[in-house]
Design a protein around this motif. Structure first.
Motif, PDB file in Angstrom:
ATOM      1  N   ASN A  30       3.261   2.023  -2.571  1.00 39.90           N
ATOM      2  CA  ASN A  30       2.671   2.982  -1.638  1.00 39.90           C
ATOM      3  C   ASN A  30       2.344   2.306  -0.308  1.00 39.90           C
ATOM      4  OD1 ASN A  30       1.694   5.412  -0.741  1.00 39.90           O
ATOM      5  ND2 ASN A  30      -0.306   5.170  -1.695  1.00 39.90           N
ATOM      6  N   ASP A  31       1.793   1.092  -0.364  1.00 33.64           N
ATOM      7  CA  ASP A  31       1.491   0.350   0.862  1.00 33.64           C
ATOM      8  C   ASP A  31       2.761   0.049   1.652  1.00 33.64           C
ATOM      9  OD1 ASP A  31      -1.193   0.394   0.276  1.00 33.64           O
ATOM     10  OD2 ASP A  31      -1.198  -1.621  -0.624  1.00 33.64           O
ATOM     11  N   LYS A  37       3.960   3.217   3.373  1.00 34.69           N
ATOM     12  CA  LYS A  37       3.133   3.531   4.540  1.00 34.69           C
ATOM     13  C   LYS A  37       3.517   2.661   5.735  1.00 34.69           C
ATOM     14  CE  LYS A  37      -0.932   5.330   2.213  1.00 34.69           C
ATOM     15  NZ  LYS A  37      -2.355   5.140   1.905  1.00 34.69           N
ATOM     16  N   LYS A  38       3.778   1.379   5.474  1.00 36.62           N
ATOM     17  CA  LYS A  38       4.197   0.480   6.563  1.00 36.62           C
ATOM     18  C   LYS A  38       5.530   0.925   7.150  1.00 36.62           C
ATOM     19  CE  LYS A  38       1.846  -3.609   4.767  1.00 36.62           C
ATOM     20  NZ  LYS A  38       2.029  -4.933   4.150  1.00 36.62           N
ATOM     21  N   ASP A  54       5.040   4.015   9.287  1.00 42.01           N
ATOM     22  CA  ASP A  54       4.417   3.680  10.574  1.00 42.01           C
ATOM     23  C   ASP A  54       5.404   3.052  11.541  1.00 42.01           C
ATOM     24  OD1 ASP A  54       1.992   4.675   9.743  1.00 42.01           O
ATOM     25  OD2 ASP A  54       1.208   2.718   9.105  1.00 42.01           O
TER      26      ASP A  54
END
Length: 73
Positions: A24-25, A28-29, A32
């Motif tokens: 998930n991290d 998200k990166k 972005d």
């Protein structure tokens, strides 16, 4: 430790949660970092409309037919 074939051990569950959190991290990166091109907004709007409008028209037609059947115009 208690082991169930379907559920696995507590360590398995914790490692799965950690793996999902890392994925998930990373997602998200990547989101972005993603930059839209000039006409992407127009393309997204057109795609949304071509997906949503037929569904709304069918729903309205069904609603109309049910009302017409119930009140027998």
């Amino acid at each position: 430790m208690f082991r169930d074939k379907e559920k696995g051990t507590m360590e398995d569950l914790v490692s799965k949660k950690e793996k999902l959190k890392r994925e998930n991290d990373e997602l998200k990166k990547l989101i972005d970092k993603t930059e839209f091109e000039k006409n992407d907004a127009k393309a997204l709007i057109i795609a949304a409309l071509t997906t949503i409008v037929p569904v709304v028209l069918i729903a309205c037609l069904l609603f109309y037919l049910v009302i017409k059947f119930v009140f027998k115009f």
